[in-house]
Design an enzyme around this catalytic site. Structure first.
Site, PDB file in Angstrom:
ATOM      1  N   CYS A  81     -39.361  10.132  54.685  1.00  0.00           N
ATOM      2  CA  CYS A  81     -39.417  10.040  53.352  1.00  0.00           C
ATOM      3  C   CYS A  81     -38.189   8.612  52.874  1.00  0.00           C
ATOM      4  CB  CYS A  81     -39.981  10.823  52.271  1.00  0.00           C
ATOM      5  SG  CYS A  81     -40.854  10.055  50.857  1.00  0.00           S
ATOM      6  N   HIS A 197     -44.632  12.600  55.152  1.00  0.00           N
ATOM      7  CA  HIS A 197     -44.209  13.700  55.132  1.00  0.00           C
ATOM      8  C   HIS A 197     -44.841  14.784  56.342  1.00  0.00           C
ATOM      9  CE1 HIS A 197     -41.469  14.055  51.696  1.00  0.00           C
ATOM     10  NE2 HIS A 197     -42.482  13.169  51.039  1.00  0.00           N
ATOM     11  N   GLU A 199     -43.788  17.390  57.714  1.00  0.00           N
ATOM     12  CA  GLU A 199     -43.668  18.738  57.301  1.00  0.00           C
ATOM     13  C   GLU A 199     -44.974  18.940  56.260  1.00  0.00           C
ATOM     14  OE1 GLU A 199     -42.092  16.435  55.867  1.00  0.00           O
ATOM     15  OE2 GLU A 199     -41.251  17.274  54.055  1.00  0.00           O
TER      16      GLU A 199
END
Lengths: 215, 284
Positions: A81, A197, A199
């Site tokens: 990001c 993202h 994750e």
């Protein structure tokens, strides 16, 4: 020596990255001082918030130069990001601010003539499909950095700025916003950046994050 | 076209997932971690936790809860309920929240919104707006869990929230909340008029068709609670109630069926959207 160091410079939530690393089986450690770099094999540069403030904090913690040296030494560095945006030359967020300049390109505000039209709203938030780059010699369609599930290449995004001029060969996948194209996943040798993202992008995102760390 | 987001809302009270009607009369429905995991595997795009009595902070049980939840779930997680200052927000983010939700504190001091944006970034902040229908086409903003009127017009307030830099606005219809009668179309239209940030809507979802209609209005995401909870309970009927501790478990013990909701999983809602030309993320 641990598998991954997560740079902690007070910009954003590190816990989601830690739980993702737990799931893919990488040991990890939060790094806030340059001398701790020797304790890890790979680095993740996370980040949520403003670009100028992020650079200021990296400099205040004397981390900017060591991160650049780390990348030049050939060790794995993954930006996520805002952490991805910091890898580029500069950003025009608030003031023109120089970045870490590990990749060519500039960060600028997502642009839109008709911001109130559905799909053009900023920040660009939510799940988007990224498009694999295939230009001339290089075809990244099957690239392991691209999260792929049965219904497409979905990733979660949350950003108001992007890189629209990163060169061919570095861009693995792109993202559309309001008829413009931005870098979604970039890679230059041992340095990887995700605008979205991984994750927070389900199991396919975790696979992409693992691939980035094993690049 | 921008894909539609399905956001699963979980209201927490103490150790339990709870749900009411018009944000009141809370029933305990079970272990929130189990519901959250189920929604993640059904394909929820995001989870939204609201601590209904703001008991989350400073209580180890709840901290462990958020920690548990974030360790198995790899989609964005927003947490709200009683967050009043930057320290509260910091604590919630450190526990594993990806975004924070504020409501009452922003109404009391709108500048709080810009302070949050400066500190954590626009995309970390959802401002929640609870609206109730008033005179004519007006909607009034309610605070304190939907109990306290403010005299502020929803249309004007959402404009201010946007100007102060919030990343997303989540609007809930108090009139429809928990009823399954469908989203409040007029409220959504009022909010969408000047929207330049993503708009999430909640309150009233009773079927996949309701979600499709909201998508056609041009919202970025829908927030769903009752429909998903009762669908999950209905599909797993016969399971024992795990937590007999605090909370109102009358509803679960009665075995009463819910008729206000068209039993559907998130996958089924997304199938319906896709069949009607609305893009959304599916699979893991």
């Amino acid at each position: 020596v641990l598998d991954v160091g997560i740079v902690n410079y007070g910009m954003g939530n590190l816990r989601s990255i830690e739980t993702a690393l737990d799931h893919v089986g990488f040991s990890h450690f939060q790094i806030s001082k340059a001398r701790e770099f020797s304790m890890v094999r790979r680095l993740i540069l996370p980040g949520v918030g403003g670009f100028p403030k992020a650079i200021e904090r990296l400099k205040r913690q004397s981390l900017a130069k060591p991160i650049i040296d780390w990348a030049h030494s050939g060790k794995v560095l993954v930006g996520i990001c805002l952490g991805m945006q910091l890898l580029f030359e500069s950003s025009d967020e608030i003031n023109q601010t120089p970045g870490l300049a590990l990749m060519k390109g500039k960060v600028s505000r997502l642009c839109c003539e008709s911001p109130s039209v559905f799909g053009n709203r900023i920040p660009n938030m939510g799940w988007r499909q990224v498009k694999a780059c295939s230009s001339g010699v290089e075809d990244f369609t099957q690239h392991p950095l691209i999260p792929t599930s049965q219904s497409g290449n979905w990733m979660y995004f949350a950003h108001s700025y992007g890189v629209s001029d990163s060169p061919d060969g570095v861009q693995i996948a792109t993202l559309q916003h309001c008829s413009r194209t931005y870098a979604a996943i970039v890679k230059r040798d041992n340095v990887v950046g995700f605008q979205g993202h991984p994750e927070l992008s389900g199991y396919s995102g975790l696979r992409a994050l693992k691939s980035a760390l094993e690049i | 076209l921008t894909p539609m987001r399905i956001i699963s809302r979980l209201d927490i009270k103490g150790p339990n997932l709870v749900k009411g009607v018009h944000l009141e009369g809370l029933r305990a429905l079970g272990d929130p971690t189990e519901f959250a995991k189920s929604y993640f595997s059904q394909g929820a795009d995001e989870l939204l936790y609201v601590d209904s009595v703001a008991s989350l902070y400073g209580r180890n049980l709840a901290k462990d809860l958020v920690k548990d939840l974030s360790s198995e779930i790899f989609i964005p997680m927003s947490v709200g309920g009683g967050l009043r200052n930057l320290n509260d927000l910091q604590a919630v983010l450190a526990m594993g929240a990806d975004k924070v939700v504020v409501n009452t504190a922003a109404i009391e001091r709108p500048k709080f919104i810009s302070e949050i944006v400066d500190e954590f970034g626009a995309s970390t902040l959802i401002v929640a707006v609870n609206g109730i229908s008033g005179r004519g086409s007006k909607y009034e903003v309610m605070v304190e869990g939907g109990r306290q009127p403010t005299g502020i017009d929803v249309r004007e307030w959402t404009k201010i929230i946007q100007d102060l830099g919030a990343g997303e606005i989540a609007v809930t219809s108090i009139d429809r909340e928990g009823t399954g009668k469908g989203f409040d179309r007029k409220l959504i239209e009022a909010v969408l008029e000047n929207a330049e940030v993503p708009i999430l809507v909640g309150g009233g979802c009773g079927s996949p068709q309701d979600v499709l209609e909201a998508a056609h209005l041009g919202v970025d995401g829908v927030v769903i609670a009752s429909l998903l909870h009762y669908s999950k309970l209905e599909k797993e009927k016969g399971n024992v109630i795990r937590d007999e501790g605090e909370g109102n478990f009358e509803f679960l013990r009665s075995g009463r069926e819910t008729t206000k909701f068209q039993i559907s999983s998130i996958n089924e809602i997304k199938d319906h959207l896709e069949q009607n030309g609305i893009s959304c993320r599916k699979g893991q």
